[in-house]
Design a protein around this motif. Structure first.
Motif, PDB file in Angstrom:
ATOM      1  N   LEU A   8      40.273  41.721  29.766  1.00  0.00           N
ATOM      2  CA  LEU A   8      40.258  41.126  31.097  1.00  0.00           C
ATOM      3  C   LEU A   8      39.726  42.079  32.170  1.00  0.00           C
ATOM      4  CD1 LEU A   8      43.712  39.284  31.073  1.00  0.00           C
ATOM      5  CD2 LEU A   8      41.435  38.311  30.679  1.00  0.00           C
ATOM      6  N   MET A   9      39.642  43.366  31.850  1.00  0.00           N
ATOM      7  CA  MET A   9      39.168  44.316  32.857  1.00  0.00           C
ATOM      8  C   MET A   9      37.640  44.322  32.900  1.00  0.00           C
ATOM      9  SD  MET A   9      39.997  48.377  33.326  1.00  0.00           S
ATOM     10  CE  MET A   9      41.615  48.029  34.020  1.00  0.00           C
ATOM     11  N   GLN A  10      37.102  44.104  34.064  1.00  0.00           N
ATOM     12  CA  GLN A  10      35.657  44.133  34.267  1.00  0.00           C
ATOM     13  C   GLN A  10      35.222  45.519  34.710  1.00  0.00           C
ATOM     14  OE1 GLN A  10      33.649  41.470  33.572  1.00  0.00           O
ATOM     15  NE2 GLN A  10      35.507  40.423  32.880  1.00  0.00           N
ATOM     16  N   LEU A  11      34.255  46.094  34.024  1.00  0.00           N
ATOM     17  CA  LEU A  11      33.753  47.413  34.393  1.00  0.00           C
ATOM     18  C   LEU A  11      32.798  47.296  35.577  1.00  0.00           C
ATOM     19  CD1 LEU A  11      33.056  49.030  30.893  1.00  0.00           C
ATOM     20  CD2 LEU A  11      35.121  49.126  32.297  1.00  0.00           C
ATOM     21  N   ASP A  12      32.929  48.223  36.515  1.00  0.00           N
ATOM     22  CA  ASP A  12      32.078  48.271  37.698  1.00  0.00           C
ATOM     23  C   ASP A  12      30.950  49.272  37.428  1.00  0.00           C
ATOM     24  OD1 ASP A  12      30.988  48.071  40.188  1.00  0.00           O
ATOM     25  OD2 ASP A  12      32.572  49.206  41.219  1.00  0.00           O
ATOM     26  N   TYR A  13      29.852  48.773  36.900  1.00  0.00           N
ATOM     27  CA  TYR A  13      28.775  49.655  36.455  1.00  0.00           C
ATOM     28  C   TYR A  13      27.959  50.207  37.627  1.00  0.00           C
ATOM     29  CZ  TYR A  13      29.379  48.482  31.528  1.00  0.00           C
ATOM     30  OH  TYR A  13      29.874  48.351  30.258  1.00  0.00           O
ATOM     31  N   GLU A  17      32.326  54.434  37.163  1.00  0.00           N
ATOM     32  CA  GLU A  17      32.639  55.783  37.617  1.00  0.00           C
ATOM     33  C   GLU A  17      34.138  56.075  37.554  1.00  0.00           C
ATOM     34  OE1 GLU A  17      31.483  58.737  41.346  1.00  0.00           O
ATOM     35  OE2 GLU A  17      31.299  56.559  41.581  1.00  0.00           O
ATOM     36  N   ASP A  18      34.948  55.142  38.021  1.00  0.00           N
ATOM     37  CA  ASP A  18      36.398  55.374  38.050  1.00  0.00           C
ATOM     38  C   ASP A  18      36.947  55.559  36.638  1.00  0.00           C
ATOM     39  OD1 ASP A  18      39.142  55.261  39.333  1.00  0.00           O
ATOM     40  OD2 ASP A  18      39.267  53.527  38.004  1.00  0.00           O
ATOM     41  N   LYS A  19      36.539  54.696  35.694  1.00  0.00           N
ATOM     42  CA  LYS A  19      37.073  54.780  34.333  1.00  0.00           C
ATOM     43  C   LYS A  19      36.635  56.057  33.643  1.00  0.00           C
ATOM     44  CE  LYS A  19      38.806  50.723  34.949  1.00  0.00           C
ATOM     45  NZ  LYS A  19      38.269  50.547  36.317  1.00  0.00           N
ATOM     46  N   LEU A  20      35.391  56.473  33.826  1.00  0.00           N
ATOM     47  CA  LEU A  20      34.921  57.688  33.173  1.00  0.00           C
ATOM     48  C   LEU A  20      35.531  58.933  33.814  1.00  0.00           C
ATOM     49  CD1 LEU A  20      31.170  56.834  32.485  1.00  0.00           C
ATOM     50  CD2 LEU A  20      33.122  56.700  30.941  1.00  0.00           C
ATOM     51  N   ARG A  21      35.727  58.900  35.136  1.00  0.00           N
ATOM     52  CA  ARG A  21      36.411  60.023  35.789  1.00  0.00           C
ATOM     53  C   ARG A  21      37.827  60.172  35.245  1.00  0.00           C
ATOM     54  NH1 ARG A  21      35.288  59.695  42.326  1.00  0.00           N
ATOM     55  NH2 ARG A  21      33.225  60.711  42.352  1.00  0.00           N
ATOM     56  N   PHE A  59      44.203  54.862  26.935  1.00  0.00           N
ATOM     57  CA  PHE A  59      43.295  54.456  28.009  1.00  0.00           C
ATOM     58  C   PHE A  59      41.902  55.030  27.764  1.00  0.00           C
ATOM     59  CE2 PHE A  59      41.060  55.582  31.889  1.00  0.00           C
ATOM     60  CZ  PHE A  59      40.970  54.350  32.525  1.00  0.00           C
ATOM     61  N   CYS A  60      41.827  56.321  27.399  1.00  0.00           N
ATOM     62  CA  CYS A  60      40.521  56.955  27.153  1.00  0.00           C
ATOM     63  C   CYS A  60      39.758  56.204  26.061  1.00  0.00           C
ATOM     64  CB  CYS A  60      40.709  58.408  26.740  1.00  0.00           C
ATOM     65  SG  CYS A  60      41.396  59.468  28.037  1.00  0.00           S
ATOM     66  N   LYS A  61      40.436  55.908  24.967  1.00  0.00           N
ATOM     67  CA  LYS A  61      39.795  55.216  23.840  1.00  0.00           C
ATOM     68  C   LYS A  61      39.261  53.846  24.264  1.00  0.00           C
ATOM     69  CE  LYS A  61      40.728  53.705  19.078  1.00  0.00           C
ATOM     70  NZ  LYS A  61      40.438  52.273  19.244  1.00  0.00           N
ATOM     71  N   LEU A  62      40.101  53.074  24.947  1.00  0.00           N
ATOM     72  CA  LEU A  62      39.691  51.732  25.350  1.00  0.00           C
ATOM     73  C   LEU A  62      38.569  51.777  26.380  1.00  0.00           C
ATOM     74  CD1 LEU A  62      43.218  50.061  25.576  1.00  0.00           C
ATOM     75  CD2 LEU A  62      41.490  49.696  23.812  1.00  0.00           C
ATOM     76  N   ALA A  63      38.652  52.732  27.327  1.00  0.00           N
ATOM     77  CA  ALA A  63      37.609  52.839  28.355  1.00  0.00           C
ATOM     78  C   ALA A  63      36.275  53.227  27.737  1.00  0.00           C
ATOM     79  CB  ALA A  63      38.026  53.865  29.413  1.00  0.00           C
TER      80      ALA A  63
END
Length: 509
Positions: free
Chosen positions: A346-351, A393-397, A473-477
């Motif tokens: 359900l989480m949409q990534l903000d590319y 950016e937020d997820k990778l940070r 979280f890291c794995k899923l992101a």
């Protein structure tokens, strides 16, 4: 079965029924009794600890403010304490420890005992009935059917007969036979054709088949065995051999029946487990989402204390600890919600187009003070001229911050933590890695540490523990970006966590 066994069996049946009714009542979410969510004991400890700190420190501040005549602080401090108590009560009422998953409970032991008693009883019945069963005799000759039937009945079997192959197929589809004795030579539909039909039908192929024939030909025996027959007997039958062959086939059939029953029970248990896991996840999402509002109020209330008046050194220290605890707890709640969203898709990534150097620099800045407090060397190694990558950016940070935070946490004082970024696979992917000089991780834990709530015991007594959500979280992101994450480590030689992000642009910066 003696009277004692019957009484024990009846008691067990009554207990099982009571337990089934109780479980049904406890799991009725729509009723009055809602089950408490089961979480790892370490996570519950980590949830309660900062709240207990907040409540305890706020109460101490109230007393100190009253003693020192600073009554202006008291109303706000009461609000903080009451909000903390409300949140703690919410956790206590809706969560319970899953320590029983690691240590068998009394109910688990009772279930195991019941299973053992069931198997034992089955084995006893098998021993007493090894030569008994419901048998189908298929032969076009009436006399042959009668002779064989009489022999089998004298051995204690129940016998049904069929005079041709078609009647045999009708019979096996209408009754549950333990064994089929099938004549080969029959008009219209011979034994080979019947055997082929039986073994082609998923519902019938498990029934043992003994082929019988007046001819003892090696080719016929081989053909029957290759087609799936369990044995082959030639007429006339030796009564001892007939009894032994039938007994062996029946024992095999009953063993398979037990396996099928256990497999069906396992499937039902697995299905129930999936239902309970979904219920757990739904409850977790609902409850944890509701935790965020009162916690935010607590943090906001603490932050407004400066507006009431200047705090002394001890008060400032207590307030800072409370704020830190509240922010830690809020971070845990956000991790749980984000993991839930990533798992459900359900989480949409903000590319956006991102710089690897800027991602690494930001992450290092977030953990620099923590590394400094442990006197660790924090090293950045980012290749020059790297292309930009497309990502959230937020997820990778957060992924890099989580990996760096773990590395710092488990690296002893004076050690080194290194973060790197470079291109691999002919420029098709960006590789990020975080290495430490800590105690390392055993290879058998490599998969578990990425699972939700997965943890590895600290090699040192009293070592720090985490919620087990950061690496999840890291794995899923990373996987949401189309990449992969892994760890390389060995005890006493440190660890290196690496992940890749596919490159979709070759523009450099």
């Amino acid at each position: 079965m003696n009277d004692g066994n019957r009484a024990a069996e009846a008691a067990n049946d009554e207990t099982l029924q009571d337990e089934k009714e109780r479980n049904t009542r406890d799991l009725d979410v729509g009723g009055e009794e809602t089950p408490r969510q089961m979480l790892p004991s370490t996570l519950l400890h980590d949830l309660r600890t900062p709240l207990n700190q907040i409540i305890g420190y706020s109460e101490m501040l109230v007393e100190q403010a009253q003693d020192e005549g600073l009554s202006g602080f008291v109303p706000d401090l009461h609000k903080i304490r009451n909000a903390g108590r409300e949140l703690l009560a919410h956790i206590n009422n809706n969560f319970q420890s899953n320590i029983s998953a690691a240590v068998p409970s009394s109910s688990d032991a009772l279930n195991a005992q019941r299973i053992g008693e069931t198997v034992s009883a089955s084995e006893e019945q098998l021993a007493s009935r090894v030569a008994k069963g419901l048998l189908l005799v298929v032969d076009d000759n009436e006399v042959n059917r009668d002779v064989l039937s009489q022999r089998l009945k004298r051995q204690g079997h129940d016998v049904v007969t069929a005079e041709n192959g078609r009647d045999a197929l009708i019979a096996v589809r209408s009754q549950a036979f333990d064994l089929v004795l099938l004549d080969i030579m029959m008009p219209e539909m011979d034994g080979y054709e019947v055997l082929q039909e039986l073994k082609a039908d998923k519902a019938l192929r498990h029934i043992p088949v003994i082929m019988i024939s007046a001819l003892h030909e090696l080719d016929s025996v081989v053909r029957c065995i290759e087609m799936g027959a369990d044995d082959y007997l030639s007429k006339p039958f030796d009564s001892i051999l007939l009894k032994a062959r039938i007994g062996a086939c029946l024992e095999k059939k009953r063993a398979r029946d037990r396996e099928m029953r256990l497999f069906e029970e396992l499937e039902q248990s697995y299905k129930r487990l999936q239902e309970l896991e979904k219920l757990r996840d739904d409850l977790t999402h609902m409850i944890v989402h509701d935790l965020r509002t009162p916690l935010t109020s607590i943090i906001a209330g603490i932050l407004t204390l400066d507006a009431v008046g200047e705090l002394n050194k001890d008060q400032r220290e207590m307030v800072d600890i409370s704020i830190s605890g509240g922010q830690t707890l809020l971070g845990m709640i956000n991790d749980m919600l984000d993991v839930d969203k990533l798992e459900s898709g359900l989480m949409q990534l903000d590319y956006g187009m991102l710089s690897a150097a800027e991602l690494v620099s930001f992450a290092v800045g977030q953990v620099a003070s923590l590394a400094e407090s442990k006197e660790l060397s924090l090293i950045q190694q980012v290749d020059a001229g790297l292309p930009r990558l497309r990502g959230d950016e937020d997820k990778l940070r957060r992924t890099l911050v989580n990996l760096l935070g773990n590395a710092i946490k488990f690296t002893p004082k004076g050690g080194t933590v290194t973060v790197k970024a470079r291109c691999i696979e002919d420029g098709q992917s960006m590789l990020f890695s975080v290495s430490d000089t800590g105690a390392g991780i055993p290879s058998e834990a490599f998969v578990r540490i990425f699972e939700k709530f997965g943890q590895v015991a600290s090699p040192k007594p009293g070592g720090s523990r985490s919620t087990g959500l950061g690496l999840t979280f890291c794995k899923l992101a990373v996987e949401a970006h189309g990449g992969r994450i892994w760890v390389e480590s060995s005890p006493c030689k440190g660890s290196t966590f690496s992940f890749t992000i596919p490159l979709q642009s070759s523009s450099s910066f």
